[in-house]
Motif scaffolding. Structure first.
Motif, PDB file in Angstrom:
ATOM      1  N   LEU A   1       0.966  -1.194  -0.072  1.00 34.03           N
ATOM      2  CA  LEU A   1       0.016   0.051   0.017  1.00 34.03           C
ATOM      3  C   LEU A   1       0.922   1.313   0.024  1.00 34.03           C
ATOM      4  O   LEU A   1       1.925   1.248   0.517  1.00 34.03           O
ATOM      5  N   ASP A   2       0.789   2.346  -0.573  1.00 33.10           N
ATOM      6  CA  ASP A   2       1.406   3.559  -0.659  1.00 33.10           C
ATOM      7  C   ASP A   2       1.123   4.159   0.693  1.00 33.10           C
ATOM      8  O   ASP A   2       0.291   3.799   1.456  1.00 33.10           O
TER       9      ASP A   2
ATOM     10  N   ASP B   1      -2.446   5.384   1.946  1.00 36.13           N
ATOM     11  CA  ASP B   1      -3.359   4.228   2.364  1.00 36.13           C
ATOM     12  C   ASP B   1      -2.955   3.347   3.569  1.00 36.13           C
ATOM     13  O   ASP B   1      -3.635   2.874   4.158  1.00 36.13           O
ATOM     14  N   ASN B   2      -1.541   3.708   3.638  1.00 43.34           N
ATOM     15  CA  ASN B   2      -1.016   2.663   4.859  1.00 43.34           C
ATOM     16  C   ASN B   2      -1.660   3.548   6.179  1.00 43.34           C
ATOM     17  O   ASN B   2      -1.950   2.990   7.352  1.00 43.34           O
TER      18      ASN B   2
ATOM     19  N   ALA C   1      -4.390   5.840   5.963  1.00 45.91           N
ATOM     20  CA  ALA C   1      -5.922   5.829   5.883  1.00 45.91           C
ATOM     21  C   ALA C   1      -6.584   4.176   6.474  1.00 45.91           C
ATOM     22  O   ALA C   1      -7.926   4.362   6.485  1.00 45.91           O
ATOM     23  N   LEU C   2      -5.630   3.243   6.026  1.00 48.42           N
ATOM     24  CA  LEU C   2      -6.444   2.091   6.558  1.00 48.42           C
ATOM     25  C   LEU C   2      -7.116   1.907   7.679  1.00 48.42           C
ATOM     26  O   LEU C   2      -8.163   1.358   7.745  1.00 48.42           O
TER      27      LEU C   2
ATOM     28  N   MET D   1     -10.430   3.652   7.552  1.00 55.57           N
ATOM     29  CA  MET D   1     -10.962   2.795   6.502  1.00 55.57           C
ATOM     30  C   MET D   1     -11.742   1.505   7.319  1.00 55.57           C
ATOM     31  O   MET D   1     -13.059   1.125   7.243  1.00 55.57           O
TER      32      MET D   1
ATOM     33  N   ASN E   1     -13.917   5.837   2.144  1.00 50.04           N
ATOM     34  CA  ASN E   1     -12.369   6.037   1.685  1.00 50.04           C
ATOM     35  C   ASN E   1     -11.858   7.472   1.573  1.00 50.04           C
ATOM     36  O   ASN E   1     -10.839   7.875   1.807  1.00 50.04           O
ATOM     37  N   THR E   2     -12.780   8.405   0.925  1.00 51.84           N
ATOM     38  CA  THR E   2     -12.412   9.635   0.869  1.00 51.84           C
ATOM     39  C   THR E   2     -12.083  10.430   1.867  1.00 51.84           C
ATOM     40  O   THR E   2     -11.147  11.098   2.174  1.00 51.84           O
TER      41      THR E   2
ATOM     42  N   ARG F   1      -8.751   8.961   3.649  1.00 55.00           N
ATOM     43  CA  ARG F   1      -7.530   9.385   2.893  1.00 55.00           C
ATOM     44  C   ARG F   1      -7.464  10.942   3.056  1.00 55.00           C
ATOM     45  O   ARG F   1      -6.274  11.514   3.312  1.00 55.00           O
TER      46      ARG F   1
ATOM     47  N   SER G   1       2.233   9.420  -1.844  1.00 56.58           N
ATOM     48  CA  SER G   1       2.135   8.476  -2.971  1.00 56.58           C
ATOM     49  C   SER G   1       3.327   7.559  -3.077  1.00 56.58           C
ATOM     50  O   SER G   1       3.400   6.652  -3.822  1.00 56.58           O
TER      51      SER G   1
ATOM     52  N   ARG H   1       0.207   7.212  11.265  1.00 58.57           N
ATOM     53  CA  ARG H   1      -0.753   6.056  11.403  1.00 58.57           C
ATOM     54  C   ARG H   1      -1.004   5.745  12.757  1.00 58.57           C
ATOM     55  O   ARG H   1      -2.309   5.653  13.101  1.00 58.57           O
TER      56      ARG H   1
END
Ligand code: ADP
Ligand code: ADP
Length: 232
Positions: free
Chosen positions: A100-101, A104-105, A107-108, A111, A117-118, A121, A138, A156
């Motif tokens: 995962l970029d 997303d690491n 945002a996970l 989520m 998702n929006t 992120r 990215s 995170r």
């Protein structure tokens, strides 16, 4: 903040019983960063695992914010949700997900907590920006420097705005400048998000920065005033 009162943990039963934590008392205010220091085998991991609801304490009480989460038994319906939403973990090795970029690491976690998702992120980018790594959003984890990976790991740990952060040797592999930068970030983030931060460490580079330190030895804690050296 977090309050721990009379916490004990016994491993095993009968002849093999071992008391790894004995009447541990600890409190960390919102916005405060404390050190937890002790030799190998003193009970640091056991305490973190109790706080992180990974193992069950044997006795005592833990209060998170204004909620008693443990009082001889868990007072929380969903321990997975507690671990995911209320407690942020920052480890020595950043454990980023390699496929995962960076965005997303981070945002996970929101989520997984059900945020769309929006929005997830957007929250992730906000944290990356606060930690000054937004320009790497990215990139893939393997493309980051060690210091950048550590910032992403902190982002995170904070993205769900947990009231408590447990940081286990977050600076061990870093040089002095980077180690102090990580502690400065943890302090800034603690103040900004009113997070209580516990840093388990034996890193001599960062120990002088703590205003309060808990020493742990043979499962017992002793509180001490630290040097509280300015972080510049
Ligand atoms: P530290 O993290 O400070 O090195 P630990 O919390 O891992 O210390 O361990 C504290 C003590 O509890 C050690 O004596 C260890 O051997 C013991 N211990 C840890 N986990 C277990 C377990 N699952 N079963 C039995 N004893 C354990
Ligand atoms: P650390 O000091 O980093 O916690 P350890 O070697 O003490 O590393 O422990 C590694 C893992 O093994 C931990 O999950 C701990 O709970 C478990 N463990 C440690 N000591 C024992 C033991 N005596 N019996 C069973 N499990 C143990």
């Amino acid at each position: 903040g977090i309050i721990i009162e009379g916490l004990s943990k016994q491993y095993g039963y009968g002849d093999t019983a071992f008391l790894a934590l004995k009447n541990v008392n600890m409190h960390v205010a919102p916005g405060e960063v404390v050190g937890l220091i002790g030799p190998s085998g003193s009970g640091k991991s056991t305490l973190l695992k109790c706080l992180g609801a990974v193992i069950d304490p044997t006795a005592g009480r833990m209060t998170l914010g204004d909620e008693v989460i443990f009082d001889g038994a868990w007072h929380v319906k969903d321990l997975r949700a507690l671990r995911r939403d209320k407690i942020g973990f920052v480890f020595q090795a950043p454990y980023l997900i390699p496929f995962l970029d960076v965005l997303d690491n981070v945002a996970l976690l929101p989520m997984l907590a059900g945020v769309d998702n929006t929005t997830a992120r957007k929250q992730a980018l906000e944290l990356l920006t606060a930690l000054d790594v937004q320009h790497r959003a990215s990139a893939m984890p393997s493309q980051l420097s060690g210091g950048e990976q550590q910032r992403v790991a902190i982002a995170r740990g904070l993205v769900n705005r947990p009231p408590v952060i447990l940081a286990d040797e977050p600076t061990a592999p870093l040089d002095s400048v980077r180690a102090l930068a990580v502690i400065r970030m943890l302090n800034d983030m603690a103040k900004r998000f009113e997070t209580a931060v516990i840093v388990v460490t034996h890193d001599e580079k960062i120990i002088p920065t703590f205003k309060r330190i808990y020493h742990i030895r043979d499962g017992e804690t002793h509180e001490e005033v630290g040097e509280g050296r300015a972080l510049g």
